[in-house]
Design an enzyme around this catalytic site. Structure first.
Site, PDB file in Angstrom:
ATOM      1  CB  THR A  18      82.000  -3.123  18.844  1.00  0.00           C
ATOM      2  OG1 THR A  18      81.598  -4.570  18.713  1.00  0.00           O
ATOM      3  CG2 THR A  18      81.219  -2.830  20.192  1.00  0.00           C
ATOM      4  NE  ARG A  22      88.480  -0.752  16.740  1.00  0.00           N
ATOM      5  CZ  ARG A  22      88.243  -1.016  17.907  1.00  0.00           C
ATOM      6  NH1 ARG A  22      88.661  -2.089  18.688  1.00  0.00           N
ATOM      7  NH2 ARG A  22      87.607  -0.147  18.644  1.00  0.00           N
ATOM      8  CB  SER A 113      90.033   0.935  20.731  1.00  0.00           C
ATOM      9  OG  SER A 113      89.846   1.128  22.279  1.00  0.00           O
ATOM     10  CG  HIS A 114      91.207  -2.446  23.392  1.00  0.00           C
ATOM     11  ND1 HIS A 114      90.228  -1.688  22.886  1.00  0.00           N
ATOM     12  CD2 HIS A 114      91.242  -3.779  23.050  1.00  0.00           C
ATOM     13  CE1 HIS A 114      89.599  -2.690  22.328  1.00  0.00           C
ATOM     14  NE2 HIS A 114      90.168  -3.898  22.623  1.00  0.00           N
ATOM     15  CE  LYS A 126      86.073   6.003  17.664  1.00  0.00           C
ATOM     16  NZ  LYS A 126      85.482   5.923  19.263  1.00  0.00           N
ATOM     17  CG  ASP A 278      91.851   2.633  25.470  1.00  0.00           C
ATOM     18  OD1 ASP A 278      91.650   3.923  25.505  1.00  0.00           O
ATOM     19  OD2 ASP A 278      91.018   2.184  24.403  1.00  0.00           O
ATOM     20  CG  ASP A 280      90.517   4.944  21.790  1.00  0.00           C
ATOM     21  OD1 ASP A 280      90.708   4.194  22.498  1.00  0.00           O
ATOM     22  OD2 ASP A 280      89.570   5.270  21.152  1.00  0.00           O
ATOM     23  CG  ASP A 282      87.784   4.894  24.291  1.00  0.00           C
ATOM     24  OD1 ASP A 282      88.508   4.000  24.531  1.00  0.00           O
ATOM     25  OD2 ASP A 282      86.863   4.394  23.505  1.00  0.00           O
ATOM     26  NE  ARG A 283      88.291  -0.504  25.647  1.00  0.00           N
ATOM     27  CZ  ARG A 283      88.195  -1.662  25.486  1.00  0.00           C
ATOM     28  NH1 ARG A 283      88.871  -3.094  26.198  1.00  0.00           N
ATOM     29  NH2 ARG A 283      87.389  -2.539  24.697  1.00  0.00           N
ATOM     30  CB  THR A 345      78.378  -5.090  23.670  1.00  0.00           C
ATOM     31  OG1 THR A 345      78.082  -6.053  24.679  1.00  0.00           O
ATOM     32  CG2 THR A 345      79.849  -4.757  23.669  1.00  0.00           C
ATOM     33  CD  GLU A 364      80.598  -0.780  26.345  1.00  0.00           C
ATOM     34  OE1 GLU A 364      80.188  -1.793  25.606  1.00  0.00           O
ATOM     35  OE2 GLU A 364      81.446   0.010  25.707  1.00  0.00           O
ATOM     36  CD  GLU A 365      82.782  -6.305  29.607  1.00  0.00           C
ATOM     37  OE1 GLU A 365      83.765  -6.431  29.908  1.00  0.00           O
ATOM     38  OE2 GLU A 365      82.430  -6.087  28.343  1.00  0.00           O
ATOM     39  CB  SER A 366      84.950  -3.681  27.718  1.00  0.00           C
ATOM     40  OG  SER A 366      84.057  -2.750  27.368  1.00  0.00           O
ATOM     41  CE  LYS A 377      85.329   2.450  25.021  1.00  0.00           C
ATOM     42  NZ  LYS A 377      84.322   1.551  24.605  1.00  0.00           N
ATOM     43  NE  ARG A 497      84.754  -9.113  23.860  1.00  0.00           N
ATOM     44  CZ  ARG A 497      86.267  -8.864  23.451  1.00  0.00           C
ATOM     45  NH1 ARG A 497      86.876  -9.681  24.319  1.00  0.00           N
ATOM     46  NH2 ARG A 497      86.523  -7.958  22.737  1.00  0.00           N
TER      47      ARG A 497
HETATM   48  C1  G1P Z   1      84.607  -4.295  22.834  1.00  0.00           C
HETATM   49  C2  G1P Z   1      83.903  -4.385  24.142  1.00  0.00           C
HETATM   50  C3  G1P Z   1      82.837  -3.281  24.393  1.00  0.00           C
HETATM   51  C4  G1P Z   1      83.299  -1.858  23.834  1.00  0.00           C
HETATM   52  C5  G1P Z   1      84.181  -2.188  22.404  1.00  0.00           C
HETATM   53  C6  G1P Z   1      84.891  -0.864  22.107  1.00  0.00           C
HETATM   54  O1  G1P Z   1      83.652  -4.869  22.084  1.00  0.00           O
HETATM   55  O2  G1P Z   1      83.599  -5.404  24.643  1.00  0.00           O
HETATM   56  O3  G1P Z   1      82.207  -3.150  25.382  1.00  0.00           O
HETATM   57  O4  G1P Z   1      82.239  -0.917  23.353  1.00  0.00           O
HETATM   58  O5  G1P Z   1      85.270  -3.072  22.461  1.00  0.00           O
HETATM   59  O6  G1P Z   1      85.936  -0.331  22.885  1.00  0.00           O
HETATM   60  P1  G1P Z   1      83.619  -6.240  21.481  1.00  0.00           P
HETATM   61  O7  G1P Z   1      84.954  -6.857  21.086  1.00  0.00           O
HETATM   62  O8  G1P Z   1      83.297  -7.203  22.743  1.00  0.00           O
HETATM   63  O9  G1P Z   1      82.669  -6.437  20.573  1.00  0.00           O
HETATM   64 ZN    ZN Z   2      89.573   2.774  23.327  1.00  0.00          ZN
END
Ligand code: G1P
Ligand code: ZN
Length: 544
Positions: A18, A22, A113-114, A126, A278, A280, A282-283, A345, A364-366, A377, A497
């Site tokens: 996504t 990673r 990221s997180h 990335k 988070d 990096d 972006d969240r 997503t 995004e909901e995330s 983001k 999910r």
């Molecule tokens: C998750 C989030 C998605 C976000 C991505 C990167 O991806 O659900 O919205 O863009 O992290 O931060 P997923 O693990 O669901 O593929």
């Molecule tokens: Zn992030």
């Protein structure tokens, strides 16, 4: 200095997910693993030759070593200039800002990221393109294809470069400029939001807030912007020092991982505002006193109130949300008379819509929210947006939310994650659902009637590209919805999910407990997908 040509052979599994590639740090530490991926970027992105490349990361373990490798390879591959954040640091949104400001050809961003950091944790890489956004599927596919045949990489034989002093230096034929990672980003934020109004709010004596940087990259950004420029009290930013292992924590701003902050906003002495970002940057998570704003609601509130900020005062052109994000923003778009898009997503799917000027805001909901100011983001941006609204509306977060629901109705929303489950079991569950799809419409499940059921597919309205099998959607009459998908960012087994949404138009029922309101949907989801039988899990690991 002559480039060295080093023979190599492909590694399996270098397909970006996504949000980039990673893996565990140990995987990246294998000789030639990082090099193969980086060389595949240069081999498939010819614009970088003679071009400008931005390089930086979230500062997690292995960031510094990777940056040295990437810079040598960039020089050997003919990049003319590299823009690097001091100490090798850049938040993801700041990378996007810098690419756009200096018209760079692309960026290599180091982050998972997180996900936790440290020698036994996760690392990631990335590629972002010239627009400032994550590479689209066409680019990541080409990149992945290249990793499967790669047989050599180019590098220079030279000592490590000093990354800690600002200014320009030379690496072979490439110029390396070390930038203050915060300055350009802070300037952009000042151009979008009413810093005077926020400054006044902070100095009014009756507003208390904390920003939790979670020992990650937003520490230095938040201290500079909130404390130094906006005059928030010193200490407003907690866990401000960026650490390689994020202090051993999980730098994911949600109710499960930012518990201390959440606690500070609760009870009679609760803060007026709490926010977190988070690994990096972006969240974002937004909290008011005794109140949590779901990211889906946050997007809807920002869309409905954007005209109150200087950067968006002429209104928004359109809005987009990822498919599993609640439909709250759709209702706002409808009232505003602007377009609303439902995308797969991943932030990359917003890129074309933003570039084409079809949307101004997206989310995004995330815990991801953003706009056309950059192509990622942006955590602190969302926090400043909320602060701007609080300063102008002179209302609490809870009151702004309650007003919003009265006007548009409330989309109760929750996501249930089943982490690190057996891959075959998870795939079996998705296939089982796919087989059920054709028979679902019209069927009664619990007390709800299925309106539609599909495996979400998306055709990009700008370039016509198609993304299929993006998650199972089951929509019910009255606006409720259940979505099932497998994560594309996990590094262990599969993560299932389950996204639950329930629409409530009646204001007298807007203050129920979310999980309670979800109960009927939770039961339907469990039964329909045979979650326990197929994953061996009774309950989700994380509920957000
Ligand atoms: C998750 C989030 C998605 C976000 C991505 C990167 O991806 O659900 O919205 O863009 O992290 O931060 P997923 O693990 O669901 O593929
Ligand atoms: Zn992030």
């Amino acid at each position: 200095m002559e480039p060295q040509i080093i023979a190599t052979s492909p590694f399996d599994g270098q397909r970006p997910g996504t949000s980039g590639l990673r893996k565990k740090v140990k995987v990246f530490q294998q000789p030639r693993y990082l090099e193969n991926f980086v060389q595949s970027i240069f081999d498939t992105q010819p614009d970088l030759q003679g071009g400008v490349l931005v390089v930086g990361g979230d500062g997690r373990y292995f960031n510094r070593e990777s940056i040295q490798v990437i810079l040598r390879m960039a020089a050997a591959n003919g990049v003319s200039k590299a823009l690097v954040g001091r100490g090798g640091l850049f938040s993801t949104p700041a990378v996007s800002c810098v690419i756009r400001k200096y018209a760079a050809q692309g960026a290599i961003v180091l982050s998972a990221s997180h996900n936790p950091g440290g020698p036994d944790e996760d690392f990631g890489i990335k590629y972002n393109v010239a627009s400032g956004g994550p590479a689209p599927e066409s680019v990541t596919n080409a990149l992945h294809t290249r990793t499967r045949t790669i047989d050599r990489y180019l590098t220079l034989d030279c000592p490590a470069l000093d990354l800690d002093d600002l200014g320009a230096r030379q690496l072979g034929d490439m110029e390396v400029v070390i930038l203050d990672p915060v300055a350009d980003y802070a300037e952009l934020m000042e151009s979008l939001f009413d810093f005077n109004a926020i400054h006044q709010l902070f100095n009014s004596g009756h507003f208390r807030m904390r920003f939790d940087a979670m020992h990650a990259i937003t520490g230095p950004y938040a201290v500079e912007i909130l404390e130094n420029r906006l005059g928030a009290a010193p200490g407003t930013v907690m866990h401000a020092e960026a650490k390689e292992d994020f202090g051993g924590g999980h730098p994911d701003p949600n109710l499960a991982h930012a518990k201390t902050l959440v606690g500070l906003t609760q009870g009679p002495d609760g803060l007026d505002f709490g926010a977190a970002s988070d690994g990096d940057g972006d969240r974002n998570m937004i909290l008011g006193k005794d109140c949590f704003v779901t990211p889906s609601d946050s997007l809807a509130v920002l869309a409905a109130n954007a005209h109150l900020t200087p950067g968006y005062k002429s209104g928004i052109r359109g809005v987009a949300r990822s498919m599993p994000t609640s439909q709250a923003a759709d209702r706002v778009a409808e009232q505003l008379g602007v377009e609303c898009f439902e995308t797969p997503t991943g932030w990359k799917f917003f890129g074309n819509l933003l570039d084409a000027g079809r949307i101004t805001l997206c989310g995004e909901e995330s815990f991801g929210t953003g706009s056309d100011h950059v192509r990622e983001k942006d955590g602190l941006w969302a926090v400043l947006f909320w602060l701007n609204l609080l300063a102008v509306r002179q209302q609490s977060v809870a009151d702004i939310l309650a007003d919003h629901w009265r006007r548009f109705g409330r989309n109760y929303y929750s996501r249930h994650d089943y982490e690190a489950v057996d891959l075959a079991g998870a795939e079996g569950l998705m296939n089982h659902l796919r087989i059920l799809l054709p028979d679902l419409p019209g069927r009664q499940l619990g007390r709800l009637t299925v309106n539609y059921a599909d495996d979400f597919a998306y055709t990009d309205p700008i370039d016509g590209s198609r993304a299929e099998r993006q998650g199972i959607r089951i929509g019910f009459e009255g606006g409720a919805r259940i979505v099932f998908r497998l994560s594309g960012t996990g590094t262990e087994g599969a993560t299932l999910r389950v996204y639950l949404e329930f629409f409530e138009p009646d204001p007298s029922r807007h203050h129920r407990d979310t999980q309670e309101a979800m109960e009927p949907l939770i039961l339907i989801a469990r039964e329909l997908a045979q979650i326990e039988a197929r994953t061996g899990r009774r309950d989700p690991d994380v509920i957000t």
